[in-house]
Design an enzyme around this catalytic site. Structure first.
Site, PDB file in Angstrom:
ATOM      1  N   THR A   1       1.698  -6.517  -0.210  1.00 10.07           N
ATOM      2  CA  THR A   1       1.367  -7.479   0.856  1.00 10.07           C
ATOM      3  C   THR A   1      -0.146  -7.552   1.058  1.00 10.07           C
ATOM      4  OG1 THR A   1       3.437  -6.865   1.911  1.00 10.07           O
ATOM      5  CG2 THR A   1       1.837  -8.032   3.275  1.00 10.07           C
ATOM      6  N   VAL A   2      -0.774  -6.406   1.313  1.00 14.90           N
ATOM      7  CA  VAL A   2      -2.202  -6.427   1.657  1.00 14.90           C
ATOM      8  C   VAL A   2      -3.055  -6.642   0.402  1.00 14.90           C
ATOM      9  CG1 VAL A   2      -4.064  -5.190   2.812  1.00 14.90           C
ATOM     10  CG2 VAL A   2      -1.710  -4.853   3.586  1.00 14.90           C
TER      11      VAL A   2
ATOM     12  N   VAL B   1      -6.182   0.099  11.443  1.00 13.37           N
ATOM     13  CA  VAL B   1      -5.687  -0.034  12.826  1.00 13.37           C
ATOM     14  C   VAL B   1      -5.796  -1.495  13.262  1.00 13.37           C
ATOM     15  CG1 VAL B   1      -5.964   0.741  15.213  1.00 13.37           C
ATOM     16  CG2 VAL B   1      -6.523   2.303  13.354  1.00 13.37           C
TER      17      VAL B   1
ATOM     18  N   ILE C   1      -7.884  -7.314  13.834  1.00 12.22           N
ATOM     19  CA  ILE C   1      -8.775  -7.103  14.995  1.00 12.22           C
ATOM     20  C   ILE C   1      -9.888  -6.144  14.580  1.00 12.22           C
ATOM     21  CG2 ILE C   1      -8.899  -6.362  17.406  1.00 12.22           C
ATOM     22  CD1 ILE C   1      -5.842  -6.622  17.570  1.00 12.22           C
TER      23      ILE C   1
ATOM     24  N   GLY D   1      11.325 -10.469   9.003  1.00 16.67           N
ATOM     25  CA  GLY D   1      10.419  -9.809   8.055  1.00 16.67           C
ATOM     26  C   GLY D   1       9.358  -8.952   8.729  1.00 16.67           C
TER      27      GLY D   1
ATOM     28  N   GLU E   1      10.556  -3.091   8.679  1.00 12.83           N
ATOM     29  CA  GLU E   1      11.034  -2.655   7.363  1.00 12.83           C
ATOM     30  C   GLU E   1      12.548  -2.443   7.425  1.00 12.83           C
ATOM     31  OE1 GLU E   1       8.637  -1.526   4.978  1.00 12.83           O
ATOM     32  OE2 GLU E   1       7.016  -2.057   6.340  1.00 12.83           O
TER      33      GLU E   1
ATOM     34  N   ASP F   1       3.981   5.476  13.439  1.00  9.83           N
ATOM     35  CA  ASP F   1       2.921   4.562  13.001  1.00  9.83           C
ATOM     36  C   ASP F   1       1.868   4.396  14.119  1.00  9.83           C
ATOM     37  OD1 ASP F   1       1.947   2.316  11.117  1.00  9.83           O
ATOM     38  OD2 ASP F   1       2.180   1.282  13.035  1.00  9.83           O
TER      39      ASP F   1
ATOM     40  N   LYS G   1      -2.247   5.485  14.154  1.00  9.32           N
ATOM     41  CA  LYS G   1      -3.362   4.622  14.576  1.00  9.32           C
ATOM     42  C   LYS G   1      -4.107   5.246  15.757  1.00  9.32           C
ATOM     43  CE  LYS G   1      -0.933   0.643  12.765  1.00  9.32           C
ATOM     44  NZ  LYS G   1       0.128  -0.326  13.030  1.00  9.32           N
TER      45      LYS G   1
ATOM     46  N   GLY H   1       0.322  -7.967   8.546  1.00  9.75           N
ATOM     47  CA  GLY H   1       0.528  -9.175   7.759  1.00  9.75           C
ATOM     48  C   GLY H   1      -0.547  -9.309   6.696  1.00  9.75           C
TER      49      GLY H   1
HETATM   50  P1  NDP Z   1       3.321  -2.804  -0.316  1.00 11.35           P
HETATM   51  O1  NDP Z   1       4.481  -1.891  -0.380  1.00 11.35           O
HETATM   52  O2  NDP Z   1       3.545  -4.240  -0.081  1.00 11.35           O
HETATM   53  O3  NDP Z   1       2.508  -2.692  -1.694  1.00 11.35           O
HETATM   54  C1  NDP Z   1       2.227  -1.481  -2.308  1.00 11.35           C
HETATM   55  C2  NDP Z   1       1.530  -1.741  -3.642  1.00 11.35           C
HETATM   56  O4  NDP Z   1       1.130  -0.497  -4.174  1.00 11.35           O
HETATM   57  C3  NDP Z   1       2.388  -2.416  -4.687  1.00 11.35           C
HETATM   58  O5  NDP Z   1       1.620  -3.354  -5.395  1.00 11.35           O
HETATM   59  C4  NDP Z   1       2.800  -1.275  -5.636  1.00 11.35           C
HETATM   60  O6  NDP Z   1       2.954  -1.659  -6.979  1.00 11.35           O
HETATM   61  C5  NDP Z   1       1.610  -0.377  -5.524  1.00 11.35           C
HETATM   62  N1  NDP Z   1       1.911   1.042  -5.728  1.00 11.35           N
HETATM   63  C6  NDP Z   1       2.754   1.825  -5.018  1.00 11.35           C
HETATM   64  N2  NDP Z   1       2.731   3.090  -5.485  1.00 11.35           N
HETATM   65  C7  NDP Z   1       1.863   3.094  -6.516  1.00 11.35           C
HETATM   66  C8  NDP Z   1       1.420   4.095  -7.419  1.00 11.35           C
HETATM   67  N3  NDP Z   1       1.883   5.320  -7.365  1.00 11.35           N
HETATM   68  N4  NDP Z   1       0.516   3.732  -8.361  1.00 11.35           N
HETATM   69  C9  NDP Z   1       0.040   2.479  -8.446  1.00 11.35           C
HETATM   70  N5  NDP Z   1       0.434   1.466  -7.616  1.00 11.35           N
HETATM   71  C10 NDP Z   1       1.327   1.785  -6.672  1.00 11.35           C
HETATM   72  O7  NDP Z   1       2.303  -2.187   0.757  1.00 11.35           O
HETATM   73  P2  NDP Z   1       1.431  -2.963   1.834  1.00 11.35           P
HETATM   74  O8  NDP Z   1       0.541  -3.911   1.147  1.00 11.35           O
HETATM   75  O9  NDP Z   1       2.286  -3.438   2.929  1.00 11.35           O
HETATM   76  O10 NDP Z   1       0.579  -1.745   2.463  1.00 11.35           O
HETATM   77  C11 NDP Z   1      -0.529  -1.210   1.802  1.00 11.35           C
HETATM   78  C12 NDP Z   1      -1.291  -0.316   2.778  1.00 11.35           C
HETATM   79  O11 NDP Z   1      -1.760  -1.096   3.866  1.00 11.35           O
HETATM   80  C13 NDP Z   1      -0.454   0.809   3.419  1.00 11.35           C
HETATM   81  O12 NDP Z   1      -1.259   1.933   3.599  1.00 11.35           O
HETATM   82  C14 NDP Z   1      -0.059   0.216   4.760  1.00 11.35           C
HETATM   83  O13 NDP Z   1       0.202   1.199   5.739  1.00 11.35           O
HETATM   84  C15 NDP Z   1      -1.320  -0.544   5.098  1.00 11.35           C
HETATM   85  N6  NDP Z   1      -1.144  -1.612   6.053  1.00 11.35           N
HETATM   86  C16 NDP Z   1      -0.214  -2.581   5.809  1.00 11.35           C
HETATM   87  C17 NDP Z   1      -0.070  -3.629   6.692  1.00 11.35           C
HETATM   88  C18 NDP Z   1       0.893  -4.721   6.441  1.00 11.35           C
HETATM   89  O14 NDP Z   1       0.946  -5.643   7.261  1.00 11.35           O
HETATM   90  N7  NDP Z   1       1.676  -4.689   5.367  1.00 11.35           N
HETATM   91  C19 NDP Z   1      -0.899  -3.694   7.902  1.00 11.35           C
HETATM   92  C20 NDP Z   1      -1.863  -2.646   8.040  1.00 11.35           C
HETATM   93  C21 NDP Z   1      -1.969  -1.645   7.136  1.00 11.35           C
HETATM   94  P3  NDP Z   1       4.065  -2.712  -7.460  1.00 11.35           P
HETATM   95  O15 NDP Z   1       3.586  -4.047  -6.968  1.00 11.35           O
HETATM   96  O16 NDP Z   1       4.062  -2.641  -8.935  1.00 11.35           O
HETATM   97  O17 NDP Z   1       5.351  -2.291  -6.838  1.00 11.35           O
HETATM   98  N1  HSE Z   2       4.455  -1.571  10.655  1.00 11.95           N
HETATM   99  C1  HSE Z   2       3.201  -1.902  11.254  1.00 11.95           C
HETATM  100  C2  HSE Z   2       3.438  -2.769  12.482  1.00 11.95           C
HETATM  101  C3  HSE Z   2       2.346  -2.625  10.233  1.00 11.95           C
HETATM  102  O1  HSE Z   2       4.558  -3.196  12.734  1.00 11.95           O
HETATM  103  O2  HSE Z   2       2.509  -2.976  13.246  1.00 11.95           O
HETATM  104  C4  HSE Z   2       0.900  -2.645  10.575  1.00 11.95           C
HETATM  105  O3  HSE Z   2       0.306  -1.401  10.530  1.00 11.95           O
END
Ligand code: NDP
Ligand code: HSE
Length: 435
Positions: free
Chosen positions: A19-20, A138, A142, A193, A196, A207, A211, A308
């Protein structure tokens, strides 16, 4: 004529394209021109590490830059900044440490890792004169980290209250508006969505505690073990209490609370009743907000999207640009955020002084209320108001008591006595009230 310096290209390696990560990838591509105009910098995404390089991705990523080995990022001498977006502790921790050791700066959104292992990451960053950007960890979009560390740099922050988990805020808003039971609200959040399929980290408050740990270290310059944070989630919250709170002029929010007191820190996450006119009461749905009290700037409220793809990626890219500016100016990177923190005591939850909402389920008989009031009085708990509701069954009637401020350990003593009484039919529901 104003002399302009040549455009510098900064090489970036991205670990994680979920996602990110895919948001970061897209912003660096789609906003390249405006970033270049504003900063005089160009970004070149040199490598992207994912778990499964064969996976179909949107946006499309050239095969040649995909790898499944994190070491390909830290070993690449051209890469200036490693962006860690895989989440979890391993191998994120090892990758970040290796990146510093190989002379890279790092940007991460990984609040779990920062909360639990932040100290070692910042020590390693400092040892190698590298920067660890953490704005996205965090409250997503923001800019709260920059505000605490830069905008409010001269201020002493006495306390902050944050709605830092969008999933929980969505669930609580739905329970208050519809009204829904907890399970129905969670299902809706999952359907949209937001939550999780395994939402435990969110709804159990972990979580938010991650933060809170990051915010408290920055706001108070404090180091403390993550496990010293008191954490309660919203899993057990009843629609009944949400409705009664509303009738009494309150709304329930899952708050991350940090307070700096003379004898230590209060760090706690729990469902909290807020008066309807509190600035955080109107933060609804998936939105996040942090209320900060700073000694010079006064009260501040930071509000926006806490999660997001693009809100979070926006924060990641802002860190990338910040670091890149320092690289391009050949400027020394300032000491990383946690490097100046000192060990501080976290006060046990029993020391907290708060007002309380208490819901007793009692037999509808003469004298019951009197005995409860007597027990509370014996432990120094003063009653602010009493509200008896319609019986829910023939067995018991809800009685709600709001208290004046009391110390939590005194309340616990009173309740352990009250909960044993024959006419008290269920364990008393307790909720802290914040003003
Ligand atoms: P996702 O689960 O959507 O994506 C994780 C990515 O990491 C995927 O591309 C996956 O590969 C890759 N990956 C996982 N394990 C490995 C590994 N061992 N080696 C190499 N690549 C790996 O995560 P998010 O984008 O949601 O979150 C990423 C970070 O951002 C987390 O720390 C989360 O807490 C933080 N965060 C997320 C927010 C959100 O809104 N989603 C908000 C704020 C923070 P593949 O694509 O091949 O599966
Ligand atoms: N699971 C977290 C939330 C994602 O719902 O705020 C952002 O850290």
């Amino acid at each position: 004529m104003i002399k302009t310096s040549p455009i510098k290209t900064i090489h970036v390696g991205i670990l994680g394209l979920g996602t990110v990560g895919s948001g970061v990838y897209q912003i660096l591509k789609s906003h390249a021109k405006s970033i270049e105009e504003k900063s005089g910098l160009r970004f070149f995404i040199k490598k992207v590490c994912v778990k499964n390089p064969a996976k179909k991705r949107r946006p499309r990523v050239p095969r040649g830059i995909l790898t499944r080995r994190p070491s390909d990022l830290w070993k690449d001498p051209a890469i200036d900044i490693v962006v860690e977006l895989i989440g979890g502790i391993h191998p994120a921790k090892e990758t970040i440490l290796e990146a510093f050791r190989h002379g890279k700066h790092v940007v991460t959104a990984n609040k779990a890792l920062l909360a639990e292992e932040g100290r070692i990451l910042f020590q390693e960053a400092a040892a190698h004169h590298k920067k660890l950007g953490l704005e996205a960890s965090v409250c997503g979009g923001i800019p709260i980290i920059k505000s605490l560390t830069e905008g409010l740099a001269s201020n002493r922050i006495s306390h902050f209250l944050g709605i830092v988990n969008g999933t929980c805020n969505y669930i609580l808003s739905a329970m208050s508006d519809r009204p829904y039971a907890f399970g129905e609200a969670l299902k809706e959040a999952q359907g949209r969505g937001y939550a999780e399929s395994n939402p435990a980290l969110d709804i159990d408050g972990v979580d938010s505690a991650h933060k809170l740990a990051v915010l408290a270290r920055l706001a108070f310059g404090a180091e403390f073990p993550f496990r010293s944070i008191h954490v309660e989630g919203i899993r057990g919250l009843k629609a009944l209490d949400v409705a009664y709170a509303r009738e009494l002029g309150y709304v329930i929010k899952l708050l991350a609370i940090g307070k700096r007191l003379r004898n230590g820190l209060e760090l706690r996450v729990h469902p909290t009743m807020l008066p309807l006119d509190h600035p955080l009461s109107n933060v609804r749905g998936v939105y996040n907000a942090v209320f900060v009290h700073a000694d010079q700037a006064g009260d501040l409220l930071f509000y926006g999207r806490g999660a997001g793809m693009f809100p979070t990626a926006s924060a990641v890219v802002s860190d990338i640009i910040d670091i890149a500016k320092k690289i391009s100016q050949d400027a020394d990177v300032e000491p990383p955020a946690f490097s100046w923190v000192s060990r501080q005591k976290v006060l046990p939850i029993g020391n907290v002084v708060s007002q309380y909402y208490l819901r007793f389920q009692v037999a509808d008989k003469p004298g019951v209320l009197g005995r409860i009031a007597q027990s509370l009085g014996k432990h120094g708990i003063s009653i602010l108001s009493v509200h008896q509701k319609e019986p829910l069954s023939t067995r018991s009637v809800p009685v709600i008591i709001l208290t004046y401020e009391a110390q939590e350990k005194n309340l616990k003593s009173a309740l352990s006595e009250i909960n044993k009484a024959r006419d008290v039919r269920e364990k008393t529901v307790v909720m802290r009230v914040e003003r």
